[in-house]
Scaffold this motif. Structure first.
Motif, PDB file in Angstrom:
ATOM      1  N   THR A  17     -24.981   7.186  44.278  1.00  0.00           N
ATOM      2  CA  THR A  17     -24.071   6.453  43.403  1.00  0.00           C
ATOM      3  C   THR A  17     -24.670   6.408  42.009  1.00  0.00           C
ATOM      4  O   THR A  17     -25.872   6.233  41.856  1.00  0.00           O
ATOM      5  CB  THR A  17     -23.913   4.995  43.915  1.00  0.00           C
ATOM      6  OG1 THR A  17     -23.425   5.035  45.249  1.00  0.00           O
ATOM      7  CG2 THR A  17     -22.993   4.189  43.041  1.00  0.00           C
ATOM      8  N   HIS A  18     -23.823   6.551  41.004  1.00  0.00           N
ATOM      9  CA  HIS A  18     -24.281   6.373  39.621  1.00  0.00           C
ATOM     10  C   HIS A  18     -24.066   4.920  39.245  1.00  0.00           C
ATOM     11  O   HIS A  18     -22.966   4.386  39.375  1.00  0.00           O
ATOM     12  CB  HIS A  18     -23.544   7.319  38.666  1.00  0.00           C
ATOM     13  CG  HIS A  18     -23.992   8.729  38.822  1.00  0.00           C
ATOM     14  ND1 HIS A  18     -25.000   9.281  38.066  1.00  0.00           N
ATOM     15  CD2 HIS A  18     -23.614   9.693  39.677  1.00  0.00           C
ATOM     16  CE1 HIS A  18     -25.216  10.525  38.445  1.00  0.00           C
ATOM     17  NE2 HIS A  18     -24.378  10.802  39.426  1.00  0.00           N
ATOM     18  N   THR A  19     -25.133   4.275  38.798  1.00  0.00           N
ATOM     19  CA  THR A  19     -25.092   2.847  38.493  1.00  0.00           C
ATOM     20  C   THR A  19     -24.698   2.611  37.040  1.00  0.00           C
ATOM     21  O   THR A  19     -24.777   3.519  36.208  1.00  0.00           O
ATOM     22  CB  THR A  19     -26.464   2.201  38.746  1.00  0.00           C
ATOM     23  OG1 THR A  19     -27.397   2.720  37.777  1.00  0.00           O
ATOM     24  CG2 THR A  19     -26.951   2.471  40.155  1.00  0.00           C
ATOM     25  N   GLY A  46     -27.587   3.363  34.403  1.00  0.00           N
ATOM     26  CA  GLY A  46     -28.064   4.699  34.081  1.00  0.00           C
ATOM     27  C   GLY A  46     -28.881   5.411  35.126  1.00  0.00           C
ATOM     28  O   GLY A  46     -29.581   6.369  34.822  1.00  0.00           O
ATOM     29  N   GLU A  70     -29.079   7.211  39.166  1.00  0.00           N
ATOM     30  CA  GLU A  70     -28.442   7.663  40.395  1.00  0.00           C
ATOM     31  C   GLU A  70     -29.264   7.036  41.516  1.00  0.00           C
ATOM     32  O   GLU A  70     -30.494   7.106  41.497  1.00  0.00           O
ATOM     33  CB  GLU A  70     -28.477   9.182  40.511  1.00  0.00           C
ATOM     34  CG  GLU A  70     -27.872   9.674  41.813  1.00  0.00           C
ATOM     35  CD  GLU A  70     -28.024  11.178  42.018  1.00  0.00           C
ATOM     36  OE1 GLU A  70     -27.277  11.724  42.830  1.00  0.00           O
ATOM     37  OE2 GLU A  70     -28.906  11.795  41.373  1.00  0.00           O
ATOM     38  N   SER A  71     -28.593   6.439  42.491  1.00  0.00           N
ATOM     39  CA  SER A  71     -29.284   5.672  43.511  1.00  0.00           C
ATOM     40  C   SER A  71     -28.653   5.919  44.873  1.00  0.00           C
ATOM     41  O   SER A  71     -27.435   6.043  44.989  1.00  0.00           O
ATOM     42  CB  SER A  71     -29.171   4.184  43.151  1.00  0.00           C
ATOM     43  OG  SER A  71     -29.795   3.380  44.108  1.00  0.00           O
ATOM     44  N   TYR A  79     -34.116   6.595  43.744  1.00  0.00           N
ATOM     45  CA  TYR A  79     -33.367   6.626  42.488  1.00  0.00           C
ATOM     46  C   TYR A  79     -33.996   7.609  41.507  1.00  0.00           C
ATOM     47  O   TYR A  79     -35.152   8.000  41.643  1.00  0.00           O
ATOM     48  CB  TYR A  79     -33.310   5.225  41.857  1.00  0.00           C
ATOM     49  CG  TYR A  79     -34.570   4.829  41.134  1.00  0.00           C
ATOM     50  CD1 TYR A  79     -34.685   5.034  39.769  1.00  0.00           C
ATOM     51  CD2 TYR A  79     -35.649   4.281  41.816  1.00  0.00           C
ATOM     52  CE1 TYR A  79     -35.855   4.692  39.095  1.00  0.00           C
ATOM     53  CE2 TYR A  79     -36.807   3.933  41.154  1.00  0.00           C
ATOM     54  CZ  TYR A  79     -36.907   4.142  39.787  1.00  0.00           C
ATOM     55  OH  TYR A  79     -38.058   3.817  39.126  1.00  0.00           O
ATOM     56  N   TRP A  84     -33.476   8.369  37.023  1.00  0.00           N
ATOM     57  CA  TRP A  84     -32.764   8.028  35.792  1.00  0.00           C
ATOM     58  C   TRP A  84     -31.933   9.222  35.364  1.00  0.00           C
ATOM     59  O   TRP A  84     -32.435  10.346  35.314  1.00  0.00           O
ATOM     60  CB  TRP A  84     -33.737   7.649  34.673  1.00  0.00           C
ATOM     61  CG  TRP A  84     -34.472   6.380  34.984  1.00  0.00           C
ATOM     62  CD1 TRP A  84     -35.793   6.263  35.306  1.00  0.00           C
ATOM     63  CD2 TRP A  84     -33.929   5.079  35.028  1.00  0.00           C
ATOM     64  NE1 TRP A  84     -36.084   4.942  35.557  1.00  0.00           N
ATOM     65  CE2 TRP A  84     -34.960   4.184  35.397  1.00  0.00           C
ATOM     66  CE3 TRP A  84     -32.649   4.554  34.813  1.00  0.00           C
ATOM     67  CZ2 TRP A  84     -34.766   2.823  35.533  1.00  0.00           C
ATOM     68  CZ3 TRP A  84     -32.462   3.180  34.950  1.00  0.00           C
ATOM     69  CH2 TRP A  84     -33.503   2.340  35.305  1.00  0.00           C
ATOM     70  N   VAL A  85     -30.672   8.994  35.033  1.00  0.00           N
ATOM     71  CA  VAL A  85     -29.800  10.061  34.534  1.00  0.00           C
ATOM     72  C   VAL A  85     -29.422   9.821  33.083  1.00  0.00           C
ATOM     73  O   VAL A  85     -29.017  10.744  32.392  1.00  0.00           O
ATOM     74  CB  VAL A  85     -28.535  10.233  35.400  1.00  0.00           C
ATOM     75  CG1 VAL A  85     -28.899  10.786  36.762  1.00  0.00           C
ATOM     76  CG2 VAL A  85     -27.745   8.953  35.550  1.00  0.00           C
ATOM     77  N   ASP A  86     -29.538   8.588  32.642  1.00  0.00           N
ATOM     78  CA  ASP A  86     -29.291   8.218  31.242  1.00  0.00           C
ATOM     79  C   ASP A  86     -30.560   7.569  30.708  1.00  0.00           C
ATOM     80  O   ASP A  86     -31.330   6.968  31.465  1.00  0.00           O
ATOM     81  CB  ASP A  86     -28.140   7.201  31.140  1.00  0.00           C
ATOM     82  CG  ASP A  86     -26.807   7.784  31.581  1.00  0.00           C
ATOM     83  OD1 ASP A  86     -26.586   9.002  31.392  1.00  0.00           O
ATOM     84  OD2 ASP A  86     -25.983   7.021  32.123  1.00  0.00           O
TER      85      ASP A  86
END
Length: 118
Positions: A90-92, A95, A97-98, A112, A114-116
């Motif tokens: 899931t994208h939180t 920022g 993905e988890s 998790y 970090w994507v942002d």
């Protein structure tokens, strides 16, 4: 100086919890005994104990956040190792993905990345 670098999780079955964190999560075991284990969590040492020096309860309500390079790969490994997935990737809003799996004795493990920028 203050440096929070260890966490001791109180669990009833130290060998089973050790096997879970080694085989499912992929952590390296430094010390393994029937009544104590120590795992390499990177910046933090994770200890597993059946009791403490003070009265306490098992570690229910704890989420261990494990940063990984590839959430899908970590989740696939955990699933193949028999883990119960409680949250698919899931994208939180903050920022990341988890994905989360059920750990031993009520502990949740969050893989998790970090994507942002954070």
């Amino acid at each position: 100086m203050r440096n929070c670098n260890q966490i001791d999780l109180i669990v009833c079955d130290v060998p089973a919890a050790t096997a879970f964190f080694r085989d499912v999560v992929g952590l390296t075991v430094r010390v393994e005994d029937a009544h104590f284990a120590e795992l390499d969590g990177g910046a933090i040492t994770i200890m597993l104990s059946p009791d403490a020096l003070v009265p306490t309860r098992e570690a229910a309500g704890v989420i261990l956040h494990i940063q990984v390079d590839d959430v899908e790969a970590a989740l696939d490994h955990a699933r193949r190792s028999g883990a119960t997935v409680v949250l698919e990737p899931t994208h939180t809003d903050w920022g990341a993905e988890s994905a989360m799996i059920a750990g031993p004795e009520g502990i949740i493990v969050d893989f998790y990345r970090w994507v942002d920028p954070h």
